[in-house]
Scaffold this active site. Sequence first.
Site, PDB file in Angstrom:
ATOM      1  N   CYS A  69     105.557   2.535  27.385  1.00 48.42           N
ATOM      2  CA  CYS A  69     106.186   1.678  27.988  1.00 48.42           C
ATOM      3  C   CYS A  69     107.187   2.197  26.444  1.00 48.42           C
ATOM      4  O   CYS A  69     107.015   1.083  25.484  1.00 48.42           O
ATOM      5  CB  CYS A  69     105.725   0.320  27.583  1.00 48.42           C
ATOM      6  SG  CYS A  69     107.458  -0.843  28.244  1.00 48.42           S
ATOM      7  N   CYS A  72     107.682  -1.739  24.990  1.00 40.95           N
ATOM      8  CA  CYS A  72     106.502  -1.619  24.327  1.00 40.95           C
ATOM      9  C   CYS A  72     106.818  -1.104  22.451  1.00 40.95           C
ATOM     10  O   CYS A  72     106.289  -1.799  21.934  1.00 40.95           O
ATOM     11  CB  CYS A  72     105.461  -1.304  24.685  1.00 40.95           C
ATOM     12  SG  CYS A  72     104.878  -2.618  26.434  1.00 40.95           S
TER      13      CYS A  72
END
Length: 309
Positions: A69, A72
């Site tokens: 991600c 993230c």
Amino acid sequence: MASLQDYEVGAARKHVPWRTYMLLFSVLVVLKAPQSVLAKKDNLKEVTDGNWEDILTGEWMIEFFAPWCPACRQLQPVWGEFAEWGDDLGINIAKVDVTEQPGLSGRFIITSLPTIYHCKEGVFRRYQGPRTKDDFLSFIDEKKWQNIEPVSSWFGPSSFLMNTMSALFKLSMFIRHCHNYLTEQLGLPVWGSYVIFALATLFSGLILGLILVFVADFVFPSRRFQSNYYQRKQLSEQARLQQQLEDEQMADGEEEDEEDEDDEDETGSREELWHKARGSSDGRPDAFADEALRRRVLATRQEEEEEDT
């Protein structure tokens, strides 16, 4: 020439201990550096399926992330800096890799990444504010989490519903690993893996159905297997037939009574007509009725004479 070489070797031997000490010192420095780094990283705890119940006590800030991600990855340095303040704030700061812990992903219903939860003594709240270190610090220090509505107990991670969701997510990950093993390690085609899973689903459904039938028969046994079932059935059938016969007899009796009443009504009507033809209702003769009767008798006699002639 030989004496010069001996001198150089002796001088080198004198310098060997110093070089050894320098090498050992450099090795100790290198070993000490990772330990300090690891000491800082210990502030950021990692939650797994095995220890997730630890977050039910105390105060926690938990980040759910995935290595692939981009958002993230961007948050990781900020989250690491925030974790260094955990001891000062008296809070536990943790992270969860949803790719490694699919059960926790289902237990907390993670639909977007990264997702951050605040937990205080088993009460969970979802953090949806800015994602900077100062915002995280103020969120804890000023207790802004009190303004957020907590997650319902029905959807809490320790509820029966979320335990079921966690089991389903684990099962899906297990099926995925099996599929990858069949296709990548054993070299089976994709359709072959699908056929195997279809047969396994049918077989497991059959086994589960049989188990449910056995459980149902054990909990609610069928009356057919009782010793006096057929005797009771025969008695009930005889009672039903007897009742039916009695109903039919009662219906026949009612019909006969109705026929008798009709006969009586018809007889009464004939007598009434006869009385009307003969006279009044009090028994006195009526002149018009006698005259009409005489005419009928005369007409009947004339018809009989004509037939004889």
